[in-house]
Design a protein around this motif. Structure first.
Motif, PDB file in Angstrom:
ATOM      1  N   ASN A  83       0.751  -1.145  -0.003  1.00  0.00           N
ATOM      2  CA  ASN A  83       0.156  -0.101   0.107  1.00  0.00           C
ATOM      3  C   ASN A  83       0.881   1.271  -0.040  1.00  0.00           C
ATOM      4  O   ASN A  83       0.352   2.286  -0.348  1.00  0.00           O
ATOM      5  N   ASP A  84       1.998   1.133   0.796  1.00  0.00           N
ATOM      6  CA  ASP A  84       2.940   2.251   0.584  1.00  0.00           C
ATOM      7  C   ASP A  84       4.312   1.980   0.210  1.00  0.00           C
ATOM      8  O   ASP A  84       5.024   1.659   1.045  1.00  0.00           O
ATOM      9  N   PRO A  85       4.414   2.084  -1.210  1.00  0.00           N
ATOM     10  CA  PRO A  85       5.699   1.632  -1.637  1.00  0.00           C
ATOM     11  C   PRO A  85       6.991   2.197  -1.483  1.00  0.00           C
ATOM     12  O   PRO A  85       8.051   1.955  -1.694  1.00  0.00           O
ATOM     13  N   PHE A 118       7.937   1.214  12.818  1.00  0.00           N
ATOM     14  CA  PHE A 118       7.763   2.463  12.574  1.00  0.00           C
ATOM     15  C   PHE A 118       6.648   2.846  11.441  1.00  0.00           C
ATOM     16  O   PHE A 118       7.127   2.552  10.136  1.00  0.00           O
ATOM     17  N   CYS A 119       5.550   3.192  11.445  1.00  0.00           N
ATOM     18  CA  CYS A 119       4.590   3.498  10.444  1.00  0.00           C
ATOM     19  C   CYS A 119       4.278   5.166  10.406  1.00  0.00           C
ATOM     20  O   CYS A 119       4.072   5.463  11.380  1.00  0.00           O
ATOM     21  N   ASN A 120       4.434   5.667   9.473  1.00  0.00           N
ATOM     22  CA  ASN A 120       3.869   7.041   9.159  1.00  0.00           C
ATOM     23  C   ASN A 120       2.909   7.359   8.223  1.00  0.00           C
ATOM     24  O   ASN A 120       2.923   8.374   7.447  1.00  0.00           O
ATOM     25  N   SER A 121       2.436   6.355   7.644  1.00  0.00           N
ATOM     26  CA  SER A 121       0.936   6.488   6.733  1.00  0.00           C
ATOM     27  C   SER A 121       0.129   5.323   7.255  1.00  0.00           C
ATOM     28  O   SER A 121       0.531   4.006   7.663  1.00  0.00           O
ATOM     29  N   GLN A 122      -1.255   5.615   6.698  1.00  0.00           N
ATOM     30  CA  GLN A 122      -2.101   4.662   7.053  1.00  0.00           C
ATOM     31  C   GLN A 122      -1.692   3.233   6.131  1.00  0.00           C
ATOM     32  O   GLN A 122      -2.058   2.265   6.837  1.00  0.00           O
ATOM     33  N   GLY A 123      -1.158   3.554   4.959  1.00  0.00           N
ATOM     34  CA  GLY A 123      -1.049   2.570   3.954  1.00  0.00           C
ATOM     35  C   GLY A 123       0.177   1.417   4.719  1.00  0.00           C
ATOM     36  O   GLY A 123       0.004   0.340   4.776  1.00  0.00           O
ATOM     37  N   MET A 124       1.055   2.211   5.537  1.00  0.00           N
ATOM     38  CA  MET A 124       2.331   1.341   6.265  1.00  0.00           C
ATOM     39  C   MET A 124       1.513   0.312   7.352  1.00  0.00           C
ATOM     40  O   MET A 124       1.843  -0.761   7.595  1.00  0.00           O
ATOM     41  N   LEU A 125       0.492   1.079   7.780  1.00  0.00           N
ATOM     42  CA  LEU A 125      -0.418   0.285   9.123  1.00  0.00           C
ATOM     43  C   LEU A 125      -0.919  -1.060   8.210  1.00  0.00           C
ATOM     44  O   LEU A 125      -0.859  -2.084   8.779  1.00  0.00           O
ATOM     45  N   ASP A 130      -0.137  -2.416   5.341  1.00  0.00           N
ATOM     46  CA  ASP A 130       0.994  -3.453   5.027  1.00  0.00           C
ATOM     47  C   ASP A 130       1.626  -4.390   6.020  1.00  0.00           C
ATOM     48  O   ASP A 130       1.851  -5.586   5.642  1.00  0.00           O
ATOM     49  N   ARG A 131       1.639  -3.722   7.176  1.00  0.00           N
ATOM     50  CA  ARG A 131       2.154  -4.552   8.424  1.00  0.00           C
ATOM     51  C   ARG A 131       1.087  -5.779   8.595  1.00  0.00           C
ATOM     52  O   ARG A 131       1.540  -6.866   8.790  1.00  0.00           O
ATOM     53  N   ILE A 132      -0.103  -5.540   8.680  1.00  0.00           N
ATOM     54  CA  ILE A 132      -1.267  -6.533   8.697  1.00  0.00           C
ATOM     55  C   ILE A 132      -1.279  -7.430   7.598  1.00  0.00           C
ATOM     56  O   ILE A 132      -1.411  -8.890   7.680  1.00  0.00           O
ATOM     57  N   LEU A 182       1.657  -9.843   7.873  1.00  0.00           N
ATOM     58  CA  LEU A 182       1.802 -11.022   8.702  1.00  0.00           C
ATOM     59  C   LEU A 182       0.606 -11.809   8.719  1.00  0.00           C
ATOM     60  O   LEU A 182       0.689 -13.008   8.980  1.00  0.00           O
ATOM     61  N   ARG A 183      -0.224 -11.331   7.759  1.00  0.00           N
ATOM     62  CA  ARG A 183      -1.230 -12.389   7.526  1.00  0.00           C
ATOM     63  C   ARG A 183      -1.031 -13.290   6.142  1.00  0.00           C
ATOM     64  O   ARG A 183      -1.076 -14.440   6.327  1.00  0.00           O
ATOM     65  N   GLU A 184      -0.034 -12.543   5.159  1.00  0.00           N
ATOM     66  CA  GLU A 184       0.011 -13.352   3.712  1.00  0.00           C
ATOM     67  C   GLU A 184       1.261 -13.811   3.740  1.00  0.00           C
ATOM     68  O   GLU A 184       1.723 -14.679   2.928  1.00  0.00           O
ATOM     69  N   ALA A 185       2.382 -12.935   4.305  1.00  0.00           N
ATOM     70  CA  ALA A 185       4.051 -13.422   4.102  1.00  0.00           C
ATOM     71  C   ALA A 185       4.385 -13.757   5.164  1.00  0.00           C
ATOM     72  O   ALA A 185       5.433 -14.876   4.892  1.00  0.00           O
ATOM     73  N   ASN A 186       4.373 -13.653   6.342  1.00  0.00           N
ATOM     74  CA  ASN A 186       5.360 -13.805   7.477  1.00  0.00           C
ATOM     75  C   ASN A 186       5.002 -15.392   7.865  1.00  0.00           C
ATOM     76  O   ASN A 186       3.715 -15.623   8.060  1.00  0.00           O
ATOM     77  N   ILE A 187       6.163 -16.070   8.317  1.00  0.00           N
ATOM     78  CA  ILE A 187       5.748 -17.341   8.995  1.00  0.00           C
ATOM     79  C   ILE A 187       6.533 -17.116  10.462  1.00  0.00           C
ATOM     80  O   ILE A 187       7.390 -16.644  10.788  1.00  0.00           O
ATOM     81  N   TYR A 188       5.439 -17.581  11.279  1.00  0.00           N
ATOM     82  CA  TYR A 188       5.958 -17.572  12.836  1.00  0.00           C
ATOM     83  C   TYR A 188       5.000 -18.194  13.440  1.00  0.00           C
ATOM     84  O   TYR A 188       3.939 -18.694  13.195  1.00  0.00           O
ATOM     85  N   PRO A 189       5.511 -19.013  14.772  1.00  0.00           N
ATOM     86  CA  PRO A 189       4.673 -19.829  15.481  1.00  0.00           C
ATOM     87  C   PRO A 189       3.537 -18.861  16.126  1.00  0.00           C
ATOM     88  O   PRO A 189       3.537 -17.728  16.331  1.00  0.00           O
ATOM     89  N   GLN A 190       2.283 -19.377  16.146  1.00  0.00           N
ATOM     90  CA  GLN A 190       1.073 -18.716  16.817  1.00  0.00           C
ATOM     91  C   GLN A 190       1.465 -18.376  18.250  1.00  0.00           C
ATOM     92  O   GLN A 190       1.727 -19.366  19.056  1.00  0.00           O
ATOM     93  N   ARG A 191       1.177 -17.156  18.425  1.00  0.00           N
ATOM     94  CA  ARG A 191       0.994 -16.802  19.983  1.00  0.00           C
ATOM     95  C   ARG A 191      -0.092 -15.895  20.252  1.00  0.00           C
ATOM     96  O   ARG A 191      -0.374 -15.228  19.619  1.00  0.00           O
TER      97      ARG A 191
END
Lengths: 402, 189
Positions: free
Chosen positions: A257-259, B89-96, B98-100, B103-112
């Motif tokens: 979303n923010d490239p 560190f996110c300074n746009s709504q888009g970055m927020l 992207d974080r989600i 973690l849903r689509e790309a990252n692999i980690y044990p469920q906690r």
């Protein structure tokens, strides 16, 4: 068909390794007694260890502490601007001298009996010295210095008596990639740390390979980073590995979303990713505009602590610094969106290897008897020279070897 | 060597600055009394942590203003040394967002599981267009083996605004006392 284990499992590392060079006995990860041997032969042995960078202590009086195995170190910048590495121990009764991880001091004072040391290590005061032992001489009780050397500000130490000179130990293939990774000259500015504790043996932590990146890290695929064609992986016989890889500018495929976060503002877009892995356990990375030195501490056979230090370059303007802060705070490391999987793998590698048999290297293996020195970017065989060096330093024999 | 503008602009905190100012006992903010404002702020914080702990992370960005938000998890160690590097560190709504997505689509980690406890909610300053609010947090983490441990303890430093009848975070700065991360940090705090 599944494979079978014939011998009783003991969890102890075998003294003799298989003749096949692509098989590593799994027990080397979980054997507690082996860790004590590694401390003696590697961490306290004839090997250089990375403990910091000058940019972490830029001003006179700045210091940081670090542990080499269990040995506490105090790294200090003197009034003469020289960086020295001392044992972090009062020369009187051995009290830990400095407890902070970093800071700035005018001198170092041991609180126990108020012995006082200068930033350069001299003992400058010791109350009641008129009643000290007859052979006491104040000038003989300065802080004990550890042998150190530097490359573009990276601070190396060794406690070994027969360690080769640093330039020889680095070899020829490490310095060119390393200097580019350090912004060309090592004139860096510290942005801060991300510190993490992995439930993993240090060898599992440092066994990341060229094969895994596009496989494990889905974000690499989503961002269309699949290695490119101009990259390489090179190794030294004493266990260092160097990578350079192409990072194509991302095409916005709708995933991001923010490239602006993954923009590349540096000067060498053809090689957006550079990695230097030192034997035994230090990794340094330049990825996009991130400069990341990972200072690793082998705490025990099953804990490795890593201080991810991030840097800007001294010549950066404010916009570039902000860009680096933004990338550094989001992409790599234990909280980074594109490679946090590594952290999960370190733990799983450690747990899964407490089983019989061997860690089997496959990708890029062309010979079962020769250690490969010519490998491709996405081979995992680049780790085999490091394992071979480890085997020799630790004195493990190979099957059939006298 | 001299320190840069970057570092000197965020120089180490002096002791006299450590006691933050407090809002007066009585004020009115967008028609709400001090007591009502306190209640609305606490409800915002409770809803925010419930969103994370109940794994409704797709709604997490909605707690922030659409334009010009700032979200940061940073260690107290870095802050006290005047160093700007953050864990997130996110300074746009888009970055927020992207974080989600990551973690849903790309990252692999044990469920906690996370469990946030928020307390000591203090409105430090009241301005026409925003509130400065500090609170304490603890995040308990339960691993797959069923054991629960303290994952992070620290302080929220929030700038809260009133937008379309709702309270939103314009800025949320999570300052963690905990600076030794247990393996990895995936979800927001």
């Amino acid at each position: 068909m599944s494979s079978q284990c014939s011998d009783n499992y003991t969890g102890k590392a075998p003294a003799v390794w298989p003749a096949k060079v692509n098989q590593i006995p799994k027990e080397v990860f979980g054997d507690e007694a082996l860790f004590e041997e590694e401390l003696k032969k590697i961490f306290y042995g004839d090997c250089w260890h990375v403990v910091g960078h000058f940019a972490e202590i830029p001003n006179a009086g700045d210091f940081k502490t670090f542990d080499l195995g269990r040995v506490p170190l105090l790294i200090s910048r003197g009034k003469d601007n020289q960086v020295r590495v001392f044992f972090n121990s009062c020369t009187h009764r051995g009290n830990q001298l400095e407890v902070a991880t970093s800071g700035n001091r005018k001198e170092f004072e041991c609180p126990y009996h108020r012995w006082l040391f200068s930033l350069e290590g001299a003992l400058t005061a010791c109350p009641g010295s008129k009643e000290f032992a007859p052979d006491f001489k104040q000038e003989n009780f300065g802080l004990m210095e550890v042998k150190s050397a530097q490359f573009m500000g990276i601070i190396f130490v060794t406690m070994g008596k027969n360690t080769p000179p640093l330039t020889e130990w680095l070899g020829e293939i490490v310095p060119p990639t390393l200097s580019t990774l350090l912004g060309g000259d090592g004139r860096l500015k510290l942005l801060g740390y991300q510190k993490v504790r992995y439930d993993s043996n240090w060898k599992g932590y440092n066994d990341n390979d060229g094969y895994h990146a596009p496989m494990l890290h889905t974000a690499f695929r989503l961002l269309n980073w699949q290695g490119g064609t101009t990259g390489f992986q090179r190794m030294t016989k004493n266990g260092h590995v160097v990578f350079e890889a192409e990072l194509k500018a991302i095409q916005n495929n709708g995933f991001v979303n923010d490239p602006s976060l993954v923009e590349f503002k540096g000067s060498d877009p053809a090689k957006g990713s550079r990695i230097v892995q030192f034997f035994p356990a230090t990794v340094m990375v330049k990825h996009l505009d991130i400069i990341n030195l990972r200072f690793a501490m082998a705490r025990s056979h099953d804990v490795t602590e890593v201080h991810y230090a991030y840097f800007a370059h001294e010549d950066d303007d404010e916009a570039m610094i902000q860009h680096r802060i933004r990338q550094s705070s989001n992409l790599l490391g234990p909280c980074g969106m594109i490679s946090m999987e590594d952290a999960a793998i370190f733990q799983r590698i450690h747990i899964g290897n407490q089983t019989p048999g061997f860690a089997e290297f496959q990708k890029g293996v062309t010979s079962l008897s020769e250690i490969p020195m010519d490998v491709k970017q996405n081979d995992e065989t680049g780790n085999l020279p490091r394992w071979e060096h480890y085997r020799k330093v630790m004195g493990f024999k190979r099957e059939g070897e006298k | 060597m001299s320190s840069s503008s970057l570092l000197s602009s965020q120089s180490a905190i002096s002791h006299k600055d450590k006691v933050a100012a407090l809002a007066p006992d009585n004020f009115t903010w967008h028609g709400y009394s001090a007591l009502e404002t306190q209640w609305r702020v606490e409800r915002l914080l409770s809803r925010y942590v419930a969103c994370i702990d109940d794994d409704a992370l797709e709604h997490w960005p909605e707690f922030f203003v659409a334009e010009g938000c700032r979200y940061e998890i940073i260690t107290r160690e870095n802050v006290e040394r005047g160093m700007p590097l953050a864990l997130v560190f996110c300074n746009s709504q888009g970055m927020l967002v992207d974080r989600i997505v990551s973690l849903r689509e790309a990252n692999i980690y044990p469920q906690r599981w996370y469990r946030h406890i928020v307390s000591n909610v203090l409105i430090q300053a009241v301005a026409e267009d925003h509130l400065e609010v500090h609170s304490h947090y603890v995040v308990l983490q339960t691993r797959r083996n069923g054991q629960t441990s303290i994952f992070s303890a620290g302080k929220y430093k929030d700038r809260i605004v009133f937008q379309n009848g709702e309270l939103k975070f314009a800025e949320k700065r999570v300052v963690g006392d905990t600076h030794s991360i247990d393996t990895l940090l995936v979800s927001p705090i």
